[in-house]
Enzyme design. Structure first.
Site, PDB file in Angstrom:
ATOM      1  CE  LYS A 183      -4.634  -2.198   1.800  1.00  0.00           C
ATOM      2  NZ  LYS A 183      -5.202  -2.234   3.208  1.00  0.00           N
ATOM      3  CG  ASN A 185      -7.659   1.230  -0.837  1.00  0.00           C
ATOM      4  OD1 ASN A 185      -7.337   1.875  -1.369  1.00  0.00           O
ATOM      5  ND2 ASN A 185      -8.880   0.094  -0.326  1.00  0.00           N
ATOM      6  CG  ASP A 188      -8.313   0.521   3.465  1.00  0.00           C
ATOM      7  OD1 ASP A 188      -8.657  -0.338   2.952  1.00  0.00           O
ATOM      8  OD2 ASP A 188      -7.165   0.426   2.924  1.00  0.00           O
ATOM      9  N   GLY A 242      -0.432  -0.193  13.404  1.00  0.00           N
ATOM     10  CA  GLY A 242       0.160  -0.419  11.546  1.00  0.00           C
ATOM     11  C   GLY A 242      -1.094  -0.123  10.528  1.00  0.00           C
ATOM     12  CB  ALA A 284      -5.922  -1.670   9.164  1.00  0.00           C
ATOM     13  CG  ASN A 330       1.080  -0.418  17.895  1.00  0.00           C
ATOM     14  OD1 ASN A 330       0.575  -0.915  17.335  1.00  0.00           O
ATOM     15  ND2 ASN A 330       2.641   0.090  17.603  1.00  0.00           N
ATOM     16  CB  ILE A 360      -9.768  -4.987  11.499  1.00  0.00           C
ATOM     17  CG1 ILE A 360      -8.194  -4.708  11.402  1.00  0.00           C
ATOM     18  CG2 ILE A 360     -10.660  -2.810  11.619  1.00  0.00           C
ATOM     19  CD1 ILE A 360      -7.822  -4.234  10.535  1.00  0.00           C
ATOM     20  N   GLY A 391     -14.266  -7.084  10.857  1.00  0.00           N
ATOM     21  CA  GLY A 391     -14.596  -6.262   9.867  1.00  0.00           C
ATOM     22  C   GLY A 391     -14.488  -6.895   8.224  1.00  0.00           C
TER      23      GLY A 391
HETATM   24  P1  ATR Z   1      -2.123  -4.022   9.592  1.00  0.00           P
HETATM   25  O1  ATR Z   1      -1.504  -3.297   7.828  1.00  0.00           O
HETATM   26  O2  ATR Z   1      -2.693  -4.989   9.037  1.00  0.00           O
HETATM   27  O3  ATR Z   1      -2.856  -3.110  10.068  1.00  0.00           O
HETATM   28  P2  ATR Z   1       0.819  -4.712  10.015  1.00  0.00           P
HETATM   29  O4  ATR Z   1       0.994  -3.079   9.793  1.00  0.00           O
HETATM   30  O5  ATR Z   1       1.375  -5.058  10.545  1.00  0.00           O
HETATM   31  O6  ATR Z   1      -0.444  -4.955   9.388  1.00  0.00           O
HETATM   32  O7  ATR Z   1       0.074  -3.812  11.975  1.00  0.00           O
HETATM   33  C1  ATR Z   1       0.160  -4.808  12.604  1.00  0.00           C
HETATM   34  C2  ATR Z   1      -0.574  -4.101  14.206  1.00  0.00           C
HETATM   35  O8  ATR Z   1      -1.011  -5.464  15.435  1.00  0.00           O
HETATM   36  C3  ATR Z   1       0.452  -3.904  14.749  1.00  0.00           C
HETATM   37  O9  ATR Z   1      -0.381  -2.199  15.928  1.00  0.00           O
HETATM   38  C4  ATR Z   1       1.158  -5.013  15.654  1.00  0.00           C
HETATM   39  O10 ATR Z   1       2.298  -3.706  16.239  1.00  0.00           O
HETATM   40  P3  ATR Z   1       3.769  -3.293  15.920  1.00  0.00           P
HETATM   41  O11 ATR Z   1       3.468  -1.984  15.418  1.00  0.00           O
HETATM   42  O12 ATR Z   1       4.071  -3.024  17.696  1.00  0.00           O
HETATM   43  O13 ATR Z   1       4.403  -4.676  15.412  1.00  0.00           O
HETATM   44  C5  ATR Z   1       0.314  -5.014  16.580  1.00  0.00           C
HETATM   45  N1  ATR Z   1       0.625  -6.672  16.933  1.00  0.00           N
HETATM   46  C6  ATR Z   1       1.032  -7.469  15.699  1.00  0.00           C
HETATM   47  N2  ATR Z   1       1.285  -8.846  16.960  1.00  0.00           N
HETATM   48  C7  ATR Z   1       0.971  -8.235  18.048  1.00  0.00           C
HETATM   49  C8  ATR Z   1       1.306  -8.767  19.465  1.00  0.00           C
HETATM   50  N3  ATR Z   1       1.731  -9.757  19.683  1.00  0.00           N
HETATM   51  N4  ATR Z   1       0.693  -7.806  20.364  1.00  0.00           N
HETATM   52  C9  ATR Z   1       0.600  -6.575  20.324  1.00  0.00           C
HETATM   53  N5  ATR Z   1       0.190  -5.404  19.001  1.00  0.00           N
HETATM   54  C10 ATR Z   1       0.745  -6.388  17.945  1.00  0.00           C
END
Ligand code: ATR
Length: 268
Positions: A65, A86, A101, A127, A129, A147, A211, A235
């Site tokens: 994206k 997107n 989105d 992240g 989304a 986050n 989501i 979602g």
């Molecule tokens: P997307 O584009 O679908 O939002 P992403 O950019 O990989 O996917 O984001 C995933 C989200 O889930 C992030 O906010 C991530 O937190 P980090 O920025 O710290 O990586 C969160 N996430 C994933 N695994 C996690 C975990 N075990 N505990 C807390 N947050 C988690």
């Protein structure tokens, strides 16, 4: 013949071809919508090739994206504000980037009869989304973003005056402040991922949106419902409601989102 596709990596799980091809059939249009796997290294070349071949455009999903916005000649305000696209439409050899989105998220709140500009909203995650959802909630009075990696939430706060950043470890006490709206944008709670460790000690927010849609309902949705949330949603609505303006941009026809959502739900 209208040709369109979604580009992602991996892409096998995408429901987008299913949604768009249903609309092509429903409107009697001669069109095809494919899922195309493109690695990050190949993304730009694949998008340009499809433009040259006469595709109307492509949707773009993880992890392309941000790159999609970079390769575009022009971008809508939404795409620029979110920092990601997107949807790419191809017009006379030029690439226009958009982000639907945001519209998808707002439409899914409207479908729930939940305010699109709430007083206090909480977003879990920062992240890709989350960036679109935080932009969609730019008119909320207060928007608390939590986050695991705090710096990513702080980056969103720089772009939006209503965003307040809190520590991930404080999520339960933030929820206890009884925001009107809670949105989970993390992957926690998705099939095959760690659970989202969150408790509603007293009341749940009025609206809780996850989501995630595999599984559905998610653990978060079930807990929220049990704690008295008025509206809970997965979602899937956001997915269909972001697809609808994409389809309109690609074909000039506004599809019926609600019936596609109902059909998808009964098929899944
Ligand atoms: P997307 O584009 O679908 O939002 P992403 O950019 O990989 O996917 O984001 C995933 C989200 O889930 C992030 O906010 C991530 O937190 P980090 O920025 O710290 O990586 C969160 N996430 C994933 N695994 C996690 C975990 N075990 N505990 C807390 N947050 C988690």
């Amino acid at each position: 013949m209208i040709r369109a596709a979604v580009l992602g990596h991996p892409i096998g799980h995408s429901l987008s071809p299913h949604i768009h091809n249903r609309w092509f059939a429903e409107h009697g249009l001669d069109g095809t919508y494919e899922a195309i796997d493109a690695s990050p290294d190949d993304f730009e070349a694949v998008a340009r090739r499809l433009a040259d071949e006469g595709y109307a455009g492509v949707n773009v999903t993880i992890p392309h994206k941000e790159q999609a916005l970079k390769i575009a000649h022009r971008a809508t305000e939404a795409a620029r504000a979110v920092g990601a696209a997107n949807l790419l439409t191809f017009q006379d050899g030029r690439i226009l980037a958009d982000n639907t989105d945001e519209l998808g998220f707002r439409a899914s709140l409207m479908a729930l009869d939940s305010p699109v500009d709430p007083g206090h909203a909480v977003v879990l995650g920062a992240g890709g989304a989350a960036a679109a959802i935080v932009y969609a909630l730019r008119h909320a009075t207060t928007l608390t973003v939590l986050n695991r990696t705090r710096t990513k939430a702080e980056k969103l706060a720089l772009a939006h005056k209503n965003v307040v950043v809190a520590d991930w470890d404080d999520r339960n006490s933030i929820i206890a402040q009884r925001p009107e709206l809670l949105v989970n944008t993390t992957s926690l709670g998705m099939t095959g991922h760690l659970p989202l460790d969150l408790t509603f000690e007293t009341h749940a927010p009025r609206t809780v949106m996850d989501i995630i849609y595999t599984p559905s309902p998610t653990d978060l949705m079930q807990k929220a419902k049990a704690a008295g949330a008025k509206h809970v949603a997965d979602g899937l609505a956001m997915l269909v409601y972001q697809a609808a303006p994409s389809f309109e941009a690609l074909t000039g026809i506004r599809p019926h989102a609600r019936s596609a959502l109902d059909a998808l739900r009964s098929e899944l």
